[in-house]
Design a protein around this motif. Structure first.
Motif, PDB file in Angstrom:
ATOM      1  N   THR A 187      -0.248  10.016   4.167  1.00  0.00           N
ATOM      2  CA  THR A 187      -1.551   9.858   3.507  1.00  0.00           C
ATOM      3  C   THR A 187      -2.059   8.422   3.530  1.00  0.00           C
ATOM      4  O   THR A 187      -3.253   8.196   3.420  1.00  0.00           O
ATOM      5  N   ILE A 188      -1.176   7.442   3.654  1.00  0.00           N
ATOM      6  CA  ILE A 188      -1.628   6.042   3.568  1.00  0.00           C
ATOM      7  C   ILE A 188      -1.477   5.310   4.906  1.00  0.00           C
ATOM      8  O   ILE A 188      -2.465   4.893   5.516  1.00  0.00           O
TER       9      ILE A 188
ATOM     10  N   LEU B 196       0.834  -1.200   0.000  1.00  0.00           N
ATOM     11  CA  LEU B 196       0.000   0.000   0.000  1.00  0.00           C
ATOM     12  C   LEU B 196       0.870   1.251   0.000  1.00  0.00           C
ATOM     13  O   LEU B 196       0.585   2.220  -0.706  1.00  0.00           O
TER      14      LEU B 196
ATOM     15  N   GLY C 212       5.353  11.476   2.603  1.00  0.00           N
ATOM     16  CA  GLY C 212       4.008  11.694   2.086  1.00  0.00           C
ATOM     17  C   GLY C 212       3.194  10.420   2.136  1.00  0.00           C
ATOM     18  O   GLY C 212       2.008  10.426   2.501  1.00  0.00           O
ATOM     19  N   ALA C 213       3.823   9.310   1.786  1.00  0.00           N
ATOM     20  CA  ALA C 213       3.116   8.027   1.788  1.00  0.00           C
ATOM     21  C   ALA C 213       2.722   7.640   3.208  1.00  0.00           C
ATOM     22  O   ALA C 213       1.620   7.157   3.453  1.00  0.00           O
TER      23      ALA C 213
ATOM     24  N   SER D 278       4.133   1.231  -0.894  1.00  0.00           N
ATOM     25  CA  SER D 278       4.912   1.183  -2.130  1.00  0.00           C
ATOM     26  C   SER D 278       4.113   1.794  -3.270  1.00  0.00           C
ATOM     27  O   SER D 278       4.644   2.570  -4.071  1.00  0.00           O
ATOM     28  N   ALA D 279       2.838   1.444  -3.341  1.00  0.00           N
ATOM     29  CA  ALA D 279       1.996   1.950  -4.428  1.00  0.00           C
ATOM     30  C   ALA D 279       1.944   3.475  -4.395  1.00  0.00           C
ATOM     31  O   ALA D 279       1.969   4.131  -5.438  1.00  0.00           O
ATOM     32  N   ALA D 280       1.876   4.029  -3.187  1.00  0.00           N
ATOM     33  CA  ALA D 280       1.821   5.489  -3.079  1.00  0.00           C
ATOM     34  C   ALA D 280       3.116   6.112  -3.583  1.00  0.00           C
ATOM     35  O   ALA D 280       3.102   7.147  -4.249  1.00  0.00           O
ATOM     36  N   MET D 281       4.220   5.453  -3.271  1.00  0.00           N
ATOM     37  CA  MET D 281       5.495   6.034  -3.704  1.00  0.00           C
ATOM     38  C   MET D 281       5.673   5.907  -5.210  1.00  0.00           C
ATOM     39  O   MET D 281       6.180   6.811  -5.861  1.00  0.00           O
ATOM     40  N   VAL D 282       5.237   4.772  -5.751  1.00  0.00           N
ATOM     41  CA  VAL D 282       5.285   4.629  -7.209  1.00  0.00           C
ATOM     42  C   VAL D 282       4.414   5.708  -7.845  1.00  0.00           C
ATOM     43  O   VAL D 282       4.746   6.247  -8.895  1.00  0.00           O
ATOM     44  N   ALA D 283       3.311   6.052  -7.160  1.00  0.00           N
ATOM     45  CA  ALA D 283       2.404   7.057  -7.708  1.00  0.00           C
ATOM     46  C   ALA D 283       2.937   8.469  -7.535  1.00  0.00           C
ATOM     47  O   ALA D 283       2.270   9.429  -7.872  1.00  0.00           O
ATOM     48  N   GLY D 284       4.130   8.601  -6.961  1.00  0.00           N
ATOM     49  CA  GLY D 284       4.743   9.924  -6.920  1.00  0.00           C
ATOM     50  C   GLY D 284       4.879  10.540  -5.549  1.00  0.00           C
ATOM     51  O   GLY D 284       5.323  11.672  -5.418  1.00  0.00           O
ATOM     52  N   ALA D 285       4.475   9.792  -4.495  1.00  0.00           N
ATOM     53  CA  ALA D 285       4.583  10.359  -3.155  1.00  0.00           C
ATOM     54  C   ALA D 285       5.984  10.115  -2.601  1.00  0.00           C
ATOM     55  O   ALA D 285       6.608   9.118  -2.925  1.00  0.00           O
ATOM     56  N   THR D 286       6.451  11.027  -1.766  1.00  0.00           N
ATOM     57  CA  THR D 286       7.690  10.762  -1.047  1.00  0.00           C
ATOM     58  C   THR D 286       7.367   9.780   0.074  1.00  0.00           C
ATOM     59  O   THR D 286       6.207   9.531   0.367  1.00  0.00           O
TER      60      THR D 286
END
Ligand SMILES: Nc1ncnc2c1ncn2[C@@H]1O[C@H](COP(=O)(O)OP(=O)(O)OP(=O)(O)O)[C@@H](O)[C@H]1O
Ligand SMILES: [Mg+2]
Lengths: 567, 401
Positions: free
Chosen positions: A486-487, A469, A482-483, A471-479
């Motif tokens: 937000t997650i 979950l 940030g991940a 990892s997906a945020a970071m792939v989507a551009g979050a630091t």
């Protein structure tokens, strides 16, 4: 998991690691180290005394007669208490999980309720109820002509109180184990012709055995290091357990800190052995972090035994919670202390709200209440952040040394509260930081004591969040930050809030570690009660205990939604 | 089931509609100046280990712009690890990874671009749908991260939800979705950021067979329509063959064979690769005649087969696909044509599979062969003695591994 996790910011990661290590060393390693050091020294450490040498004398003194008796007593009250608690807790768990006993939710409530009665209050009220000629119960027995006289201030009294109030642990362990055991296995056995007794013995028992052993050893540990119950029911009549010996060595004049340290090490060693055996028995299975799968179990029919079974639970609840509450009310509402006979117990003329009113308006009580809430609240606040960072680094980073962090965090489990209090006292009393004498030292003590529970609660909720979950945020551009924000944080919020609440409740309940650390300005509510008890102000003890219990129950009720997962 | 099928039809219509005019992004593939497609992903000498165990052991891969490379291999061979290295979620010990013109990792050059700056899309095996957000919020997340303006964001999210067949699902909580719907949200989420590269980690493995077939077709359509360079991980050979422009077969951390689906299927390099590609008849063999018409004898089967392959040196195996074998009744079979091997045995299993019959035939020496027969006839019964015709061209002789 995430190999590259901190790689791009390795220096920052290592810095964070250093800070966490430092925090744990200050919280955990320093007090324990100080104790070991003191136990080997010929005089009080950090006291400016000169000419101190290293010696093993204090350990040799452990072999003398007194201590052997204290060790024996410790084993009696903890093993005996554990047997009683296991018997009661396991029967209730089985009734609640597997049978068609009526009012299941009440049985469940009865199973966990004693957790929220402070042992200090329990011990005090039972000494009110069942000691000497003027114990309330003894008065009533006398009145109705029963030839029974209770003597709670005895080894068997201590054992009984332990057994009565540690039932929630076996209850919770066995209850969750029973709801986890796949009923298919029992049904399969029944299909193949097993009888109920045979199935219980051959199928169910082996499956829940680890939970039973785990619960047994856990409560033995808790009872072995317990302080308030033997202090209130044993010390006045000269019965000593190891905790009492430590306390006595510290409070006699002149105090014998080195000997106290040596006894502490002995008690810690005893506890370590028990914790080790428990770990081995559970071998990585933590039943409390698992919740029932909600498997549809066909309950076992109790038939004619349904209501007697419920009666047993109700009787337990009455003895463990009902009677003490009545005794507190009685003690708080009496206008004069002396009770001639049972009739006087119920005489309205002798009732007044005077003491209760005094207690509520007393500045000492108010200050204590405030201190308790502040210390508990700060512990919860700081603890939540600290435990989250700690659990995150251990579970989600690849930084070197993260396993060592976890070991350090779990260490306080094996260090008795009284011993930890002593270690913290010696660590901070000479520090150039103005910590001793403020609430800060209590917060430090609470953080250390509840570190294992708090860390484990947050850690298990982080583990439940799949790392994909984030990892997906970071792939989507979050630091990474940030991940997390937000997650991960929103997803573990429940677990963090639960552990924060647990901190508050445990903090408000705590007495033992605070005993060496409080000063006149930093008395918490449990200390206020303890002091009133020591000074023999019975009405005050009862009144404040009543307020204290109401506070604990209220806190628990408020936090029930979050706490459920933790218990 | 019917629901999801309908969802698909809707989305397919959207696809053609999208292809006709309102394309999400220009297909890449051919660059304007007409030069041949360059490599959109280039990996050289990639190595990654966890403690003592080496997960990826010197992998070289290159994917041309707009093409789909499938990494095929058994469980634990390092597919996911390779993928996570490309995304930047793992840091390799050695090697070079370049995406487009940009080197994102180079051990020698001490380059390691952070995950969030690589602009790759990834569809996780576990879906990785954020349960505390709605479908819309999930899909809009990558746009929030790059600070796309609100109106633009809404337009793009709505569009992409339509393309994957989730129109109108925006407000739905993400934890109330079925597996197939979650997978589409994951797909939409990785498409919406218009990544230069899309990575799929066994995206269909948690779905039931029919949904898997549907989604596979749709994935391939989306990928070719938009021409997104993709790497797709799977251990299902059917999925690999159907999707790939090129397949790289991985074993124990290494790429052991690469090729387009057809040539790979026809010519697996070793017996273990053949095994993985559906060659269910694999037997140890010895060279009997290495001349112009090579022949191999199967160990312990008193059986010599003609082949067209020039047998390699060293220990060899014979590999035959069940669909290359013709099963005949003994009566009136006549003598085999030249270049046709004939075996004889008893049927020990006959299963009707729909498009064909699956037989298992035991030869007198005990070896059991698998063969498919046509489904239209009544088929052969259990215990019946049959003939197996194996064309020499179907007898693959490969190094034994
Ligand atoms: N975080 C990790 N720590 C230790 N070992 C790991 C880790 N991740 C993967 N491995 C090991 O690396 C090897 C390759 O794992 P990987 O996940 O890449 O396999 P895979 O090909 O994706 O398999 P599957 O098809 O089962 O998903 C395995 O042996 C695995 O046990
Ligand atoms: Mg994988």
């Amino acid at each position: 998991m995430n190999g590259g996790a901190f790689s791009s910011s390795r220096p920052a990661g290592l810095l964070l690691m250093g800070v966490l290590f430092l925090a744990l060393v200050v919280l955990v390693a320093a007090p324990v180290g100080t104790l070991v050091y003191t136990s080997l020294l010929s005089g009080a450490p950090f006291s400016g005394q000169t000419g101190l040498t290293f010696t093993l004398d204090h350990y040799r003194a452990l072999l003398s007669g007194d201590l052997a008796e204290a060790t024996m007593n410790t084993l009696i009250v903890s093993l005996g208490g554990a047997v009683i608690a296991m018997a009661i807790g396991c029967s209730m768990a089985w009734l609640a999980a597997r049978t068609d006993a009526p009012c299941k939710s009440l049985i469940h409530l009865a199973g966990v309720m004693p957790l929220f009665v402070s042992l200090l209050v329990a011990a005090v009220t039972w000494s009110l109820l069942g000691s000497g000629r003027s114990g309330y119960l003894n008065l009533i027995f006398d009145y109705i002509g029963l030839p029974i006289r209770l003597q709670m201030q005895s080894l068997s009294g201590i054992t009984f109180i332990h057994g009565l109030y540690y039932t929630p642990y076996p209850f919770i362990f066995l209850y969750s184990a029973l709801t986890l055991v796949n009923p298919d296995m029992e049904e399969a056995a029944a299909v193949h012709g097993g009888t109920l007794q045979r199935n219980l013995r051959r199928i169910t028992f082996p499956l829940v055995k680890p939970a039973l052993i785990g619960a047994f050893l856990l409560i033995v540990v808790l009872m072995a290091e317990d302080f308030p119950v033997p202090q209130i029911l044993g010390a006045p009549v000269g019965i000593e357990t190891l905790s009492i010996s430590i306390y006595k060595l510290m409070t006699v004049v002149p105090s014998q800190p080195n000997q106290a340290a040596a006894v502490s090490i002995a008690l810690t060693a005893l506890v370590c052995v028990l914790v080790y055996v428990q770990r081995r028995a559970l071998s990585g299975r933590d039943y409390r972090t698992l919740t029932g799968k909600g498997a549809q179990v066909r309950p076992i029919r109790l038939g004619a035994w349904r209501w007697p079974a419920f009666g047993f639970v109700a009787l337990y609840a009455f003895i463990a919670v009902g009677l003490p509450m009545l005794a507190l009310l009685q003690g708080a509402l009496r206008s004069n202390l002396f009770i001639v006979d049972a009739a006087a117990l119920f005489d309205p003329a002798q009732m007044s709200l005077k003491h209760l009113h005094e207690a509520i308006t007393s500045p000492t009580v108010r200050q204590g209440l405030l201190n308790s809430l502040i210390a508990g609240g700060l512990t919860a606040l700081i603890g939540s952040v600290f435990f989250f960072v700690l659990a995150y680094v251990v579970n989600r980073s690849t930084l070197p040394g993260r396993r060592a962090l976890e070991y350090l965090a779990m260490t306080p489990i094996a260090v008795p509260a009284l011993v930890m209090g002593l270690g913290i006292l010696w660590t901070w009393v000479r520090m150039p930081l103005p910590v001793y004498g403020t609430l800060a030292i209590l917060v430090i003590a609470f953080l250390t004591r509840f570190l294992p529970q708090g860390y484990r609660a947050v850690s298990s909720s982080i583990q439940q969040v799949h790392d994909d979950l984030e990892s997906a945020a970071m792939v989507a551009g979050a630091t990474r930050q940030g991940a997390i924000r937000t997650i991960t944080l929103p997803l573990v919020r429940g677990g963090v809030v639960a552990s924060a609440f647990l901190m508050i409740v445990l903090g408000v309940r705590e007495l033992t570690a605070s005993l060496f650390l409080y000063t006149t300005d930093t008395r918490v509510l449990s200390i206020v009660i303890y002091e009133a008890y020591v000074n023999g102000y019975w009405a005050q003890v009862a009144s404040i205990s009543l307020i204290y219990t109401v506070l604990l129950v209220a806190l628990t009720l408020i936090g029930r939604r979050w706490l459920r997962a933790q218990l | 089931m019917s629901r999801s099928a309908r969802g698909f039809q809707a989305s397919r219509r959207e696809l053609t509609w999208a292809a006709r005019g309102l394309v999400l992004r220009q297909p890449r593939g051919k660059s304007a100046d007409g030069e041949t497609a360059h490599m959109a992903i280039r990996i050289e000498g990639l190595r990654k280990s966890y403690g003592a165990s080496v997960a990826v052991d010197g992998v070289d891969i290159a994917v041309p712009e707009g093409k789909m490379l499938v990494l095929l291999g058994p469980s634990g061979c390092g597919k996911t690890t390779t993928m996570r290295c490309i995304a930047g979620l793992e840091q390799p010990e050695e090697g070079v990874i370049a995406i487009g013109q940009r080197t994102v990792f180079s051990h020698a050059g001490r380059i390691n671009v952070a995950v969030n700056e690589r602009r790759v899309g990834m569809v996780f095996q576990s879906y990785a749908i954020w349960p505390h957000m709605s479908v819309y919020e999930n899909v809009a997340y990558p746009l929030d991260m790059t600070g796309v303006a609100r109106a633009e964001k809404e337009k793009r999210v709505t569009e992409i939800l339509r393309v994957v067949g989730l129109e109108g699902f925006g407000e739905r909580g993400a934890s109330y979705l079925s597996g197939g719907q979650m997978q589409r949200v994951a797909l939409a989420r990785s498409l919406v950021m218009r990544p230069s590269v899309l990575l799929f980690d066994e995206p269909l493995s948690n779905l039931d067979a029919r949904l898997r077939d549907h989604l596979r077709v749709q994935l391939r359509e989306l990928q070719t329509t938009f021409g997104i360079t993709s790497v797709y991980v799977t251990h299902d050979q059917r999925e690999a063959l159907a999707l790939a422009d090129e397949i790289a077969v991985m074993q124990a951390g290494k790429v052991v064979q690469r090729g387009d689906p057809v040539s790979l299927y026809r010519r697996p390099k070793t017996s273990s690769i053949a095994d993985f590609l559906g060659y269910s008849n694999i037997f140890d063999a010895t060279l009997a005649d290495g001349g112009a018409n090579p022949r191999v004898s199967l160990d312990g089967q008193a059986c010599v087969l003609e082949t067209l392959d020039a047998p390699p040196a060293g220990p060899i195996s014979v590999c035959v696909r069940p669909d290359d074998i013709t099963v005949r009744a003994r009566d009136g079979a006549g003598s085999p044509a030249p270049g046709m091997n004939r075996l004889e045995g008893d049927i020990v299993l006959a299963s009707f599979m729909g498009p064909f019959y699956q037989y298992r035939v035991r030869l007198p020496q005990g070896a059991v062969w698998e063969a498919y027969g046509p489904a239209d006839a009544r088929g052969h019964g259990l215990g019946e003695r049959v003939l197996l015709d194996v064309p020499a061209s179907a007898v693959l002789v490969a190094p034994r591994t």
